[in-house]
Design a protein around this motif. Structure first.
Motif, PDB file in Angstrom:
ATOM      1  N   LEU A 169      -0.986  -2.967  -1.933  1.00  0.00           N
ATOM      2  CA  LEU A 169      -1.932  -2.798  -0.836  1.00  0.00           C
ATOM      3  C   LEU A 169      -1.239  -2.973   0.507  1.00  0.00           C
ATOM      4  O   LEU A 169      -0.414  -3.874   0.668  1.00  0.00           O
ATOM      5  CB  LEU A 169      -3.053  -3.832  -0.938  1.00  0.00           C
ATOM      6  N   VAL A 170      -1.587  -2.109   1.459  1.00  0.00           N
ATOM      7  CA  VAL A 170      -1.106  -2.224   2.833  1.00  0.00           C
ATOM      8  C   VAL A 170      -2.327  -2.248   3.725  1.00  0.00           C
ATOM      9  O   VAL A 170      -3.208  -1.389   3.620  1.00  0.00           O
ATOM     10  CB  VAL A 170      -0.198  -1.036   3.222  1.00  0.00           C
ATOM     11  N   ASP A 171      -2.399  -3.246   4.620  1.00  0.00           N
ATOM     12  CA  ASP A 171      -3.501  -3.366   5.568  1.00  0.00           C
ATOM     13  C   ASP A 171      -2.907  -3.775   6.907  1.00  0.00           C
ATOM     14  O   ASP A 171      -2.563  -4.943   7.110  1.00  0.00           O
ATOM     15  CB  ASP A 171      -4.516  -4.401   5.086  1.00  0.00           C
ATOM     16  N   GLY A 172      -2.730  -2.794   7.797  1.00  0.00           N
ATOM     17  CA  GLY A 172      -2.100  -3.075   9.083  1.00  0.00           C
ATOM     18  C   GLY A 172      -0.660  -3.508   8.867  1.00  0.00           C
ATOM     19  O   GLY A 172       0.125  -2.785   8.267  1.00  0.00           O
ATOM     20  N   ASP A 173      -0.335  -4.728   9.328  1.00  0.00           N
ATOM     21  CA  ASP A 173       1.038  -5.222   9.144  1.00  0.00           C
ATOM     22  C   ASP A 173       1.167  -6.168   7.952  1.00  0.00           C
ATOM     23  O   ASP A 173       2.174  -6.860   7.812  1.00  0.00           O
ATOM     24  CB  ASP A 173       1.552  -5.888  10.423  1.00  0.00           C
ATOM     25  N   GLN A 174       0.171  -6.173   7.077  1.00  0.00           N
ATOM     26  CA  GLN A 174       0.188  -7.047   5.895  1.00  0.00           C
ATOM     27  C   GLN A 174       0.304  -6.210   4.617  1.00  0.00           C
ATOM     28  O   GLN A 174      -0.281  -5.134   4.516  1.00  0.00           O
ATOM     29  CB  GLN A 174      -1.100  -7.879   5.820  1.00  0.00           C
ATOM     30  N   VAL A 175       1.063  -6.737   3.648  1.00  0.00           N
ATOM     31  CA  VAL A 175       1.187  -6.083   2.347  1.00  0.00           C
ATOM     32  C   VAL A 175       0.957  -7.105   1.252  1.00  0.00           C
ATOM     33  O   VAL A 175       1.188  -8.306   1.441  1.00  0.00           O
ATOM     34  CB  VAL A 175       2.566  -5.407   2.149  1.00  0.00           C
ATOM     35  N   ALA A 176       0.514  -6.623   0.111  1.00  0.00           N
ATOM     36  CA  ALA A 176       0.348  -7.461  -1.077  1.00  0.00           C
ATOM     37  C   ALA A 176       0.623  -6.586  -2.297  1.00  0.00           C
ATOM     38  O   ALA A 176       0.305  -5.395  -2.293  1.00  0.00           O
ATOM     39  CB  ALA A 176      -1.060  -8.049  -1.141  1.00  0.00           C
ATOM     40  N   ALA A 177       1.223  -7.190  -3.310  1.00  0.00           N
ATOM     41  CA  ALA A 177       1.523  -6.419  -4.513  1.00  0.00           C
ATOM     42  C   ALA A 177       1.581  -7.334  -5.723  1.00  0.00           C
ATOM     43  O   ALA A 177       1.890  -8.523  -5.613  1.00  0.00           O
ATOM     44  CB  ALA A 177       2.846  -5.676  -4.358  1.00  0.00           C
ATOM     45  N   ARG A 178       1.278  -6.729  -6.855  1.00  0.00           N
ATOM     46  CA  ARG A 178       1.447  -7.380  -8.156  1.00  0.00           C
ATOM     47  C   ARG A 178       2.174  -6.367  -9.022  1.00  0.00           C
ATOM     48  O   ARG A 178       1.732  -5.233  -9.191  1.00  0.00           O
ATOM     49  CB  ARG A 178       0.090  -7.733  -8.769  1.00  0.00           C
ATOM     50  N   TYR A 179       3.345  -6.786  -9.519  1.00  0.00           N
ATOM     51  CA  TYR A 179       4.149  -5.847 -10.294  1.00  0.00           C
ATOM     52  C   TYR A 179       5.063  -6.588 -11.259  1.00  0.00           C
ATOM     53  O   TYR A 179       5.192  -7.815 -11.192  1.00  0.00           O
ATOM     54  CB  TYR A 179       4.967  -4.933  -9.369  1.00  0.00           C
ATOM     55  N   ARG A 180       5.667  -5.828 -12.168  1.00  0.00           N
ATOM     56  CA  ARG A 180       6.616  -6.388 -13.132  1.00  0.00           C
ATOM     57  C   ARG A 180       7.967  -5.720 -12.941  1.00  0.00           C
ATOM     58  O   ARG A 180       8.054  -4.501 -12.789  1.00  0.00           O
ATOM     59  CB  ARG A 180       6.145  -6.142 -14.563  1.00  0.00           C
ATOM     60  N   LEU A 181       9.001  -6.534 -12.974  1.00  0.00           N
ATOM     61  CA  LEU A 181      10.365  -6.041 -12.934  1.00  0.00           C
ATOM     62  C   LEU A 181      10.979  -6.322 -14.297  1.00  0.00           C
ATOM     63  O   LEU A 181      10.988  -7.467 -14.752  1.00  0.00           O
ATOM     64  CB  LEU A 181      11.158  -6.739 -11.836  1.00  0.00           C
ATOM     65  N   VAL A 182      11.437  -5.275 -14.949  1.00  0.00           N
ATOM     66  CA  VAL A 182      12.044  -5.391 -16.270  1.00  0.00           C
ATOM     67  C   VAL A 182      13.533  -5.101 -16.109  1.00  0.00           C
ATOM     68  O   VAL A 182      13.917  -3.991 -15.737  1.00  0.00           O
ATOM     69  CB  VAL A 182      11.408  -4.406 -17.278  1.00  0.00           C
TER      70      VAL A 182
END
Length: 132
Positions: free
Chosen positions: A73-86
């Motif tokens: 998610l991007v909202d203005g100058d803020q970001v959030a993420a949920r992800y997996r790195l394998v």
């Protein structure tokens, strides 16, 4: 491409470029992050110098990387993420890390600061999701 313009692509491409390419790690870091970028990972502050010190040995350990983005998610100058790195290791085996990331963007769309919480998952959990 910047984290602002395409957060999902950033989450996928940055670890691959930083961890697997022959490109100078500082060039890769600067492509996506400001020069004063700070990452707080599980409570540990990593500035530019410490991130570059982390990238070089990681390149020797990793044989392959894959990122699976669940939310970005991007909202203005803020970001959030949920992800997996394998990560596939050179000496064999796989490490799967679930990452929850919150960040602040600079005016040019690169990341200025990020805070992450991570947890290591059993690699088999990706192939055998819980029934429900």
């Amino acid at each position: 491409m910047t984290p602002r313009s395409d957060l999902t692509s950033y989450l996928i491409h940055y670890p691959q470029e930083a961890g697997l390419s022959d490109e100078d790690p500082a060039t890769v870091l600067d492509r996506y992050h400001t020069t004063d970028y700070e990452l707080v990972n599980d409570g540990v502050l990593l500035d530019r110098k410490r991130l570059l010190e982390h990238i070089r040995p990681a390149r020797r350990r990793a044989a392959g990387l894959r990122v699976e983005v669940q939310q970005a998610l991007v909202d203005g100058d803020q970001v959030a993420a949920r992800y997996r790195l394998v990560a596939e290791l050179s000496k064999g085996g796989t490490i799967t890390t679930e990452i929850y990331m919150f960040g602040e963007l600079a005016a040019d769309g690169r990341l200025r600061r990020a805070v992450q919480a991570t947890r290591t998952l059993p690699s088999a959990s990706l192939h055998n999701p819980p029934a429900g």
